[in-house]
Design a protein around this motif. Structure first.
Motif, PDB file in Angstrom:
ATOM      1  N   MET A   1       0.847  -1.177   0.000  1.00  0.00           N
ATOM      2  CA  MET A   1       0.000   0.000   0.000  1.00  0.00           C
ATOM      3  C   MET A   1       0.894   1.242   0.000  1.00  0.00           C
ATOM      4  O   MET A   1       1.953   1.241   0.599  1.00  0.00           O
ATOM      5  N   SER A   2       0.397   2.252  -0.662  1.00  0.00           N
ATOM      6  CA  SER A   2       1.165   3.479  -0.819  1.00  0.00           C
ATOM      7  C   SER A   2       0.311   4.675  -0.407  1.00  0.00           C
ATOM      8  O   SER A   2      -0.827   4.802  -0.848  1.00  0.00           O
ATOM      9  N   LEU A   3       0.877   5.542   0.465  1.00  0.00           N
ATOM     10  CA  LEU A   3       0.168   6.724   0.933  1.00  0.00           C
ATOM     11  C   LEU A   3       0.716   7.953   0.217  1.00  0.00           C
ATOM     12  O   LEU A   3       1.921   8.191   0.223  1.00  0.00           O
ATOM     13  N   LYS A   4      -0.191   8.717  -0.404  1.00  0.00           N
ATOM     14  CA  LYS A   4       0.161   9.929  -1.138  1.00  0.00           C
ATOM     15  C   LYS A   4      -0.719  11.071  -0.651  1.00  0.00           C
ATOM     16  O   LYS A   4      -1.728  10.856   0.031  1.00  0.00           O
ATOM     17  N   TYR A   5      -0.347  12.291  -1.042  1.00  0.00           N
ATOM     18  CA  TYR A   5      -1.069  13.490  -0.614  1.00  0.00           C
ATOM     19  C   TYR A   5      -1.267  14.431  -1.799  1.00  0.00           C
ATOM     20  O   TYR A   5      -0.501  14.411  -2.751  1.00  0.00           O
ATOM     21  N   THR A   6      -2.290  15.291  -1.686  1.00  0.00           N
ATOM     22  CA  THR A   6      -2.495  16.334  -2.691  1.00  0.00           C
ATOM     23  C   THR A   6      -2.141  17.689  -2.070  1.00  0.00           C
ATOM     24  O   THR A   6      -2.187  17.840  -0.846  1.00  0.00           O
ATOM     25  N   PRO A   7      -1.834  18.672  -2.906  1.00  0.00           N
ATOM     26  CA  PRO A   7      -1.606  20.020  -2.374  1.00  0.00           C
ATOM     27  C   PRO A   7      -2.863  20.624  -1.746  1.00  0.00           C
ATOM     28  O   PRO A   7      -2.791  21.591  -0.995  1.00  0.00           O
ATOM     29  N   ASP A   8      -4.028  20.020  -2.037  1.00  0.00           N
ATOM     30  CA  ASP A   8      -5.313  20.484  -1.484  1.00  0.00           C
ATOM     31  C   ASP A   8      -5.658  19.786  -0.172  1.00  0.00           C
ATOM     32  O   ASP A   8      -6.782  19.902   0.315  1.00  0.00           O
ATOM     33  N   HIS A   9      -4.707  19.013   0.373  1.00  0.00           N
ATOM     34  CA  HIS A   9      -4.816  18.401   1.704  1.00  0.00           C
ATOM     35  C   HIS A   9      -5.733  17.183   1.774  1.00  0.00           C
ATOM     36  O   HIS A   9      -6.370  16.941   2.794  1.00  0.00           O
ATOM     37  N   GLU A  10      -5.776  16.420   0.681  1.00  0.00           N
ATOM     38  CA  GLU A  10      -6.385  15.094   0.735  1.00  0.00           C
ATOM     39  C   GLU A  10      -5.257  14.065   0.825  1.00  0.00           C
ATOM     40  O   GLU A  10      -4.170  14.290   0.305  1.00  0.00           O
ATOM     41  N   TRP A  11      -5.535  12.950   1.483  1.00  0.00           N
ATOM     42  CA  TRP A  11      -4.603  11.828   1.461  1.00  0.00           C
ATOM     43  C   TRP A  11      -5.224  10.721   0.624  1.00  0.00           C
ATOM     44  O   TRP A  11      -6.451  10.634   0.484  1.00  0.00           O
ATOM     45  N   VAL A  12      -4.355   9.883   0.067  1.00  0.00           N
ATOM     46  CA  VAL A  12      -4.778   8.794  -0.806  1.00  0.00           C
ATOM     47  C   VAL A  12      -3.980   7.560  -0.418  1.00  0.00           C
ATOM     48  O   VAL A  12      -2.754   7.562  -0.495  1.00  0.00           O
ATOM     49  N   LEU A  13      -4.671   6.512  -0.008  1.00  0.00           N
ATOM     50  CA  LEU A  13      -4.027   5.248   0.315  1.00  0.00           C
ATOM     51  C   LEU A  13      -4.376   4.264  -0.794  1.00  0.00           C
ATOM     52  O   LEU A  13      -5.544   3.912  -0.971  1.00  0.00           O
ATOM     53  N   VAL A  14      -3.367   3.860  -1.548  1.00  0.00           N
ATOM     54  CA  VAL A  14      -3.584   3.022  -2.722  1.00  0.00           C
ATOM     55  C   VAL A  14      -3.293   1.564  -2.384  1.00  0.00           C
ATOM     56  O   VAL A  14      -2.230   1.234  -1.839  1.00  0.00           O
ATOM     57  N   ASP A  15      -4.255   0.714  -2.712  1.00  0.00           N
ATOM     58  CA  ASP A  15      -4.123  -0.726  -2.531  1.00  0.00           C
ATOM     59  C   ASP A  15      -4.612  -1.379  -3.811  1.00  0.00           C
ATOM     60  O   ASP A  15      -5.828  -1.477  -4.038  1.00  0.00           O
ATOM     61  N   ALA A 105      -1.514   6.321 -13.660  1.00  0.00           N
ATOM     62  CA  ALA A 105      -0.392   7.231 -13.918  1.00  0.00           C
ATOM     63  C   ALA A 105      -0.554   8.549 -13.167  1.00  0.00           C
ATOM     64  O   ALA A 105       0.437   9.225 -12.865  1.00  0.00           O
ATOM     65  N   GLU A 106      -1.795   8.924 -12.833  1.00  0.00           N
ATOM     66  CA  GLU A 106      -2.041  10.170 -12.090  1.00  0.00           C
ATOM     67  C   GLU A 106      -1.423  10.134 -10.692  1.00  0.00           C
ATOM     68  O   GLU A 106      -1.145  11.178 -10.105  1.00  0.00           O
ATOM     69  N   LEU A 107      -1.190   8.944 -10.169  1.00  0.00           N
ATOM     70  CA  LEU A 107      -0.597   8.826  -8.836  1.00  0.00           C
ATOM     71  C   LEU A 107       0.785   9.465  -8.784  1.00  0.00           C
ATOM     72  O   LEU A 107       1.209   9.960  -7.746  1.00  0.00           O
ATOM     73  N   ALA A 108       1.483   9.484  -9.914  1.00  0.00           N
ATOM     74  CA  ALA A 108       2.825  10.075  -9.967  1.00  0.00           C
ATOM     75  C   ALA A 108       2.794  11.584  -9.722  1.00  0.00           C
ATOM     76  O   ALA A 108       3.818  12.176  -9.348  1.00  0.00           O
ATOM     77  N   GLU A 109       1.630  12.207  -9.917  1.00  0.00           N
ATOM     78  CA  GLU A 109       1.494  13.653  -9.703  1.00  0.00           C
ATOM     79  C   GLU A 109       1.290  14.016  -8.235  1.00  0.00           C
ATOM     80  O   GLU A 109       1.383  15.186  -7.863  1.00  0.00           O
ATOM     81  N   LEU A 110       1.012  13.027  -7.395  1.00  0.00           N
ATOM     82  CA  LEU A 110       0.735  13.281  -5.986  1.00  0.00           C
ATOM     83  C   LEU A 110       2.025  13.387  -5.186  1.00  0.00           C
ATOM     84  O   LEU A 110       3.090  12.975  -5.631  1.00  0.00           O
ATOM     85  N   LEU A 111       1.919  13.935  -3.989  1.00  0.00           N
ATOM     86  CA  LEU A 111       3.068  14.169  -3.129  1.00  0.00           C
ATOM     87  C   LEU A 111       3.324  12.989  -2.200  1.00  0.00           C
ATOM     88  O   LEU A 111       2.375  12.350  -1.727  1.00  0.00           O
ATOM     89  N   ASP A 112       4.606  12.733  -1.916  1.00  0.00           N
ATOM     90  CA  ASP A 112       4.913  11.756  -0.879  1.00  0.00           C
ATOM     91  C   ASP A 112       4.899  12.483   0.465  1.00  0.00           C
ATOM     92  O   ASP A 112       4.693  13.701   0.532  1.00  0.00           O
ATOM     93  N   GLU A 113       5.115  11.748   1.546  1.00  0.00           N
ATOM     94  CA  GLU A 113       5.008  12.329   2.879  1.00  0.00           C
ATOM     95  C   GLU A 113       6.004  13.473   3.088  1.00  0.00           C
ATOM     96  O   GLU A 113       5.670  14.502   3.686  1.00  0.00           O
ATOM     97  N   THR A 114       7.215  13.325   2.589  1.00  0.00           N
ATOM     98  CA  THR A 114       8.234  14.371   2.747  1.00  0.00           C
ATOM     99  C   THR A 114       7.821  15.649   2.025  1.00  0.00           C
ATOM    100  O   THR A 114       7.875  16.749   2.598  1.00  0.00           O
ATOM    101  N   ALA A 115       7.392  15.533   0.784  1.00  0.00           N
ATOM    102  CA  ALA A 115       6.984  16.710   0.002  1.00  0.00           C
ATOM    103  C   ALA A 115       5.757  17.377   0.620  1.00  0.00           C
ATOM    104  O   ALA A 115       5.682  18.601   0.676  1.00  0.00           O
ATOM    105  N   TYR A 116       4.820  16.582   1.110  1.00  0.00           N
ATOM    106  CA  TYR A 116       3.637  17.160   1.752  1.00  0.00           C
ATOM    107  C   TYR A 116       4.024  17.879   3.037  1.00  0.00           C
ATOM    108  O   TYR A 116       3.528  18.960   3.347  1.00  0.00           O
ATOM    109  N   GLY A 117       4.935  17.285   3.798  1.00  0.00           N
ATOM    110  CA  GLY A 117       5.401  17.914   5.029  1.00  0.00           C
ATOM    111  C   GLY A 117       6.047  19.252   4.755  1.00  0.00           C
ATOM    112  O   GLY A 117       5.851  20.228   5.497  1.00  0.00           O
ATOM    113  N   GLU A 118       6.823  19.344   3.674  1.00  0.00           N
ATOM    114  CA  GLU A 118       7.449  20.612   3.303  1.00  0.00           C
ATOM    115  C   GLU A 118       6.396  21.635   2.902  1.00  0.00           C
ATOM    116  O   GLU A 118       6.521  22.824   3.221  1.00  0.00           O
ATOM    117  N   LEU A 119       5.350  21.191   2.220  1.00  0.00           N
ATOM    118  CA  LEU A 119       4.272  22.083   1.795  1.00  0.00           C
ATOM    119  C   LEU A 119       3.538  22.699   2.982  1.00  0.00           C
ATOM    120  O   LEU A 119       3.134  23.856   2.943  1.00  0.00           O
TER     121      LEU A 119
END
Length: 121
Positions: A1-15, A105-119
């Motif tokens: 499972m992979s956890l991603k984030y958007t700049p609009d403050h949604e999280w996405v857990l992919v399974d 492929a849209e998942l590649a546009e989302l932020l990882d935890e480090t990038a979201y934390g910086e945002l």
């Protein structure tokens, strides 16, 4: 499972091809006490960045955006009954909806935890 984030403050857990979506700790902190959520209809197909729902708090209302394109396959009925779950457990019981990915492929546009934390610093 992979956890991603958007700049609009949604999280996405992919399974696999299913993504669970909710709002982040940062979003619920900014909103304050959540009092109402409007969730999308199961079976509805939405594109990435479409408005999928609304979250209302004692301070404000905010749109919830689709982090990825796909079909809504489940909504969190418990969250509709108890919107405070978005505050008490935003990354767990406070999830909003599940979507079957139509373009992984849209998942590649989302932020990882480090990038979201910086945002959000």
């Amino acid at each position: 499972m992979s956890l991603k984030y958007t700049p609009d403050h949604e999280w996405v857990l992919v399974d696999g091809d299913i993504a669970t979506v909710g709002i982040t700790h940062h979003a619920q902190d900014a909103l304050g006490d959540v009092v109402f959520v409007e969730l999308p209809d199961v079976g509805k197909t939405l594109a990435q960045k479409d408005v999928a729902g609304v979250v209302e708090s004692v301070k404000a209302a905010a749109d919830v955006y689709m982090p990825v394109s796909g079909e809504i396959v489940e909504v969190n009925e418990n969250l509709k009954l108890d919107p405070a779950l978005a505050n008490s457990d935003p990354l767990g019981a406070g999830w909003f909806f599940k979507v079957k990915l139509s373009n992984a492929a849209e998942l590649a546009e989302l932020l990882d935890e480090t990038a979201y934390g910086e945002l959000t610093q």
